[in-house]
Design an enzyme around this catalytic site. Structure first.
Site, PDB file in Angstrom:
ATOM      1  N   ASN A  19      -3.993 -12.049  -4.001  1.00  0.00           N
ATOM      2  CA  ASN A  19      -4.914 -11.321  -4.882  1.00  0.00           C
ATOM      3  C   ASN A  19      -4.464  -9.871  -4.882  1.00  0.00           C
ATOM      4  O   ASN A  19      -4.709  -9.141  -3.919  1.00  0.00           O
ATOM      5  CB  ASN A  19      -6.346 -11.463  -4.335  1.00  0.00           C
ATOM      6  CG  ASN A  19      -7.344 -10.637  -5.127  1.00  0.00           C
ATOM      7  OD1 ASN A  19      -7.000 -10.052  -6.153  1.00  0.00           O
ATOM      8  ND2 ASN A  19      -8.572 -10.578  -4.638  1.00  0.00           N
ATOM      9  N   TRP A  20      -3.807  -9.479  -5.958  1.00  0.00           N
ATOM     10  CA  TRP A  20      -3.232  -8.124  -6.011  1.00  0.00           C
ATOM     11  C   TRP A  20      -4.308  -7.058  -6.227  1.00  0.00           C
ATOM     12  O   TRP A  20      -4.031  -5.874  -6.112  1.00  0.00           O
ATOM     13  CB  TRP A  20      -2.179  -8.029  -7.123  1.00  0.00           C
ATOM     14  CG  TRP A  20      -0.970  -8.904  -6.917  1.00  0.00           C
ATOM     15  CD1 TRP A  20      -0.720  -9.744  -5.859  1.00  0.00           C
ATOM     16  CD2 TRP A  20       0.167  -9.018  -7.789  1.00  0.00           C
ATOM     17  NE1 TRP A  20       0.498 -10.357  -6.037  1.00  0.00           N
ATOM     18  CE2 TRP A  20       1.066  -9.935  -7.208  1.00  0.00           C
ATOM     19  CE3 TRP A  20       0.511  -8.425  -9.016  1.00  0.00           C
ATOM     20  CZ2 TRP A  20       2.282 -10.278  -7.807  1.00  0.00           C
ATOM     21  CZ3 TRP A  20       1.723  -8.766  -9.622  1.00  0.00           C
ATOM     22  CH2 TRP A  20       2.588  -9.680  -9.009  1.00  0.00           C
ATOM     23  N   LYS A  21      -5.486  -7.482  -6.560  1.00  0.00           N
ATOM     24  CA  LYS A  21      -6.600  -6.556  -6.841  1.00  0.00           C
ATOM     25  C   LYS A  21      -6.142  -5.514  -7.874  1.00  0.00           C
ATOM     26  O   LYS A  21      -5.348  -5.847  -8.754  1.00  0.00           O
ATOM     27  CB  LYS A  21      -7.120  -5.929  -5.545  1.00  0.00           C
ATOM     28  CG  LYS A  21      -7.502  -7.024  -4.520  1.00  0.00           C
ATOM     29  CD  LYS A  21      -8.299  -6.529  -3.359  1.00  0.00           C
ATOM     30  CE  LYS A  21      -8.616  -7.705  -2.426  1.00  0.00           C
ATOM     31  NZ  LYS A  21      -9.443  -7.337  -1.289  1.00  0.00           N
ATOM     32  N   HIS A  52     -15.580 -13.260  -6.066  1.00  0.00           N
ATOM     33  CA  HIS A  52     -15.069 -12.385  -5.001  1.00  0.00           C
ATOM     34  C   HIS A  52     -16.155 -11.390  -4.604  1.00  0.00           C
ATOM     35  O   HIS A  52     -16.895 -10.894  -5.448  1.00  0.00           O
ATOM     36  CB  HIS A  52     -13.816 -11.646  -5.480  1.00  0.00           C
ATOM     37  CG  HIS A  52     -13.056 -11.025  -4.349  1.00  0.00           C
ATOM     38  ND1 HIS A  52     -13.476  -9.862  -3.749  1.00  0.00           N
ATOM     39  CD2 HIS A  52     -11.947 -11.420  -3.693  1.00  0.00           C
ATOM     40  CE1 HIS A  52     -12.633  -9.568  -2.765  1.00  0.00           C
ATOM     41  NE2 HIS A  52     -11.687 -10.487  -2.722  1.00  0.00           N
ATOM     42  N   GLU A  93     -15.999  -8.392  -3.893  1.00  0.00           N
ATOM     43  CA  GLU A  93     -15.910  -7.089  -4.567  1.00  0.00           C
ATOM     44  C   GLU A  93     -16.541  -7.157  -5.956  1.00  0.00           C
ATOM     45  O   GLU A  93     -17.135  -6.186  -6.428  1.00  0.00           O
ATOM     46  CB  GLU A  93     -14.431  -6.648  -4.635  1.00  0.00           C
ATOM     47  CG  GLU A  93     -13.935  -6.215  -3.258  1.00  0.00           C
ATOM     48  CD  GLU A  93     -12.445  -6.359  -3.021  1.00  0.00           C
ATOM     49  OE1 GLU A  93     -11.684  -6.543  -3.991  1.00  0.00           O
ATOM     50  OE2 GLU A  93     -12.037  -6.301  -1.837  1.00  0.00           O
ATOM     51  N   GLU A 107     -14.201 -15.805   2.667  1.00  0.00           N
ATOM     52  CA  GLU A 107     -13.759 -14.435   2.931  1.00  0.00           C
ATOM     53  C   GLU A 107     -14.916 -13.636   3.529  1.00  0.00           C
ATOM     54  O   GLU A 107     -15.749 -13.092   2.785  1.00  0.00           O
ATOM     55  CB  GLU A 107     -13.314 -13.760   1.631  1.00  0.00           C
ATOM     56  CG  GLU A 107     -12.160 -14.448   0.936  1.00  0.00           C
ATOM     57  CD  GLU A 107     -11.376 -13.483   0.050  1.00  0.00           C
ATOM     58  OE1 GLU A 107     -10.167 -13.403   0.242  1.00  0.00           O
ATOM     59  OE2 GLU A 107     -11.984 -12.800  -0.801  1.00  0.00           O
ATOM     60  N   GLY A 118      -9.904  -6.117   3.936  1.00  0.00           N
ATOM     61  CA  GLY A 118      -9.325  -4.783   3.857  1.00  0.00           C
ATOM     62  C   GLY A 118      -9.632  -3.904   5.059  1.00  0.00           C
ATOM     63  O   GLY A 118      -9.409  -2.697   5.027  1.00  0.00           O
ATOM     64  N   SER A 162      -7.965  -9.730   5.725  1.00  0.00           N
ATOM     65  CA  SER A 162      -6.963  -9.164   6.643  1.00  0.00           C
ATOM     66  C   SER A 162      -6.020 -10.221   7.216  1.00  0.00           C
ATOM     67  O   SER A 162      -5.557 -10.101   8.348  1.00  0.00           O
ATOM     68  CB  SER A 162      -7.642  -8.377   7.769  1.00  0.00           C
ATOM     69  OG  SER A 162      -8.353  -7.274   7.233  1.00  0.00           O
ATOM     70  N   GLY A 218      -4.994 -10.320   0.281  1.00  0.00           N
ATOM     71  CA  GLY A 218      -5.051  -9.071  -0.479  1.00  0.00           C
ATOM     72  C   GLY A 218      -3.846  -8.212  -0.166  1.00  0.00           C
ATOM     73  O   GLY A 218      -2.736  -8.448  -0.644  1.00  0.00           O
ATOM     74  N   GLY A 219      -4.039  -7.206   0.686  1.00  0.00           N
ATOM     75  CA  GLY A 219      -3.009  -6.207   0.972  1.00  0.00           C
ATOM     76  C   GLY A 219      -1.628  -6.773   1.271  1.00  0.00           C
ATOM     77  O   GLY A 219      -0.619  -6.300   0.733  1.00  0.00           O
TER      78      GLY A 219
HETATM   79  P1  13P Z   1      -7.223  -8.241   2.413  1.00  0.00           P
HETATM   80  O1  13P Z   1      -6.198  -9.317   2.719  1.00  0.00           O
HETATM   81  O2  13P Z   1      -6.619  -6.986   1.900  1.00  0.00           O
HETATM   82  O3  13P Z   1      -8.172  -8.055   3.543  1.00  0.00           O
HETATM   83  O4  13P Z   1      -8.096  -8.831   1.186  1.00  0.00           O
HETATM   84  C1  13P Z   1      -8.603 -10.086   1.257  1.00  0.00           C
HETATM   85  C2  13P Z   1      -9.162 -10.433  -0.069  1.00  0.00           C
HETATM   86  O5  13P Z   1     -10.174  -9.900  -0.478  1.00  0.00           O
HETATM   87  C3  13P Z   1      -8.458 -11.423  -0.885  1.00  0.00           C
HETATM   88  O6  13P Z   1      -9.199 -11.783  -1.988  1.00  0.00           O
END
Ligand code: 13P
Length: 253
Positions: free
Chosen positions: A9-11, A97, A99, A169, A175, A215, A236-237
């Site tokens: 997930n590149w956000k 998600h 977010e 999640e 994050g 994470s 994510g990251g």
């Molecule tokens: P991180 O891997 O950056 O913690 O993000 C997880 C995430 O929200 C994937 O959708």
């Protein structure tokens, strides 16, 4: 056997050019040394999707969106419909998600509309669930996530439910660099699989992929993926670097 999936997930990261380069790099490393038993998915920002679909080798890497509209089409400025996403060749869509739930006030009613449209348009929803820190500290995370299921996915037909990928999640792990322990992930995933079995039966539960997100990185993927109920990750990251992402893809080896 249920599918193992590692999805990036590149956000809200990468320019179009950087995103295409990343998609190229991911395809190359996955092709060269990725675990063939793991389905790799990348979920770039909307405006990158068409180019990323052209860039990846669909046999190696699938493409997903990070969201879709709650309406099919019409006067909804700024929205991108499930049908539009599917028309690019993308096959997945992340929905629910935390977010989106938190920053864009997406409640269960909105999420239900999105899920219905995603399914109607042949997209595979990566349905996200997970509790905030206060709930984890109170020890009521199982009930919290159960309620999320009841409000958004347990009304689906068995046929539609089988099309979902679930991503657990925990919000406190997203994050933050503070991943759930391997035991916490396994405990929740097993609980979720049990809930699914209670609702749709063992066969559905055993064939539903439940990914862990929060994470997850090259250093901890192996330990997390060693759990019998962890079927991959939503990353994510660490999905923004092709080699880190590859190490996670290979977390089952
Ligand atoms: P991180 O891997 O950056 O913690 O993000 C997880 C995430 O929200 C994937 O959708």
């Amino acid at each position: 056997m249920r599918k193992k999936i590692v999805a990036g997930n590149w956000k809200c990261n990468t320019t179009l050019q950087a995103g295409v380069e990343l998609a190229k790099a991911v395809t190359e490393v996955v092709k060269a040394s990725g675990d063939p038993e793991v389905q790799v998915v990348v979920c770039p920002p909307f405006v990158h999707i068409t180019k990323v679909v052209e860039t990846v080798d669909n046999n190696q890497v699938k493409v997903g969106a990070q969201n879709c509209a709650a309406e099919a089409k019409g006067a909804f400025t700024g929205e991108v419909s499930a049908e539009m996403v599917r028309s690019t060749g993308a096959e997945y869509v992340i929905l629910g998600h935390s977010e989106r739930r938190e920053y864009y006030a997406e409640d269960s009613a909105v999420l239900n509309k999105k899920l219905a449209l995603a399914l109607a348009n042949g997209l595979t929803p990566i349905y996200c669930c997970g509790e905030p820190l206060s709930i984890r500290e109170a020890g009521t995370q199982n009930e919290y996530v159960k309620k999320q299921f009841e409000e958004t996915i347990f009304h689906l037909s068995e046929e539609d439910f089988r099309k979902l990928v679930i991503a657990y999640e925990p919000i406190w792990a997203i994050g933050t660099g503070k991943t759930a322990t391997s035991a916490q992930a396994q405990e929740m995933h097993a609980w979720l699989r049990g809930l699914i079995a209670g609702k749709f039966g063992n066969d559905v539960a055993e064939s539903t992929s439940i990914l862990y997100g929060g994470s997850c990185n090259a250093g901890n993927a192996k330990e997390l993926f060693a759990n019998p109920d962890v079927d991959g990750g939503l990353i994510g990251g660490a999905s923004l670097d092709a080699n880190s992402f590859l190490a996670i893809v290979n977390g089952y080896n």
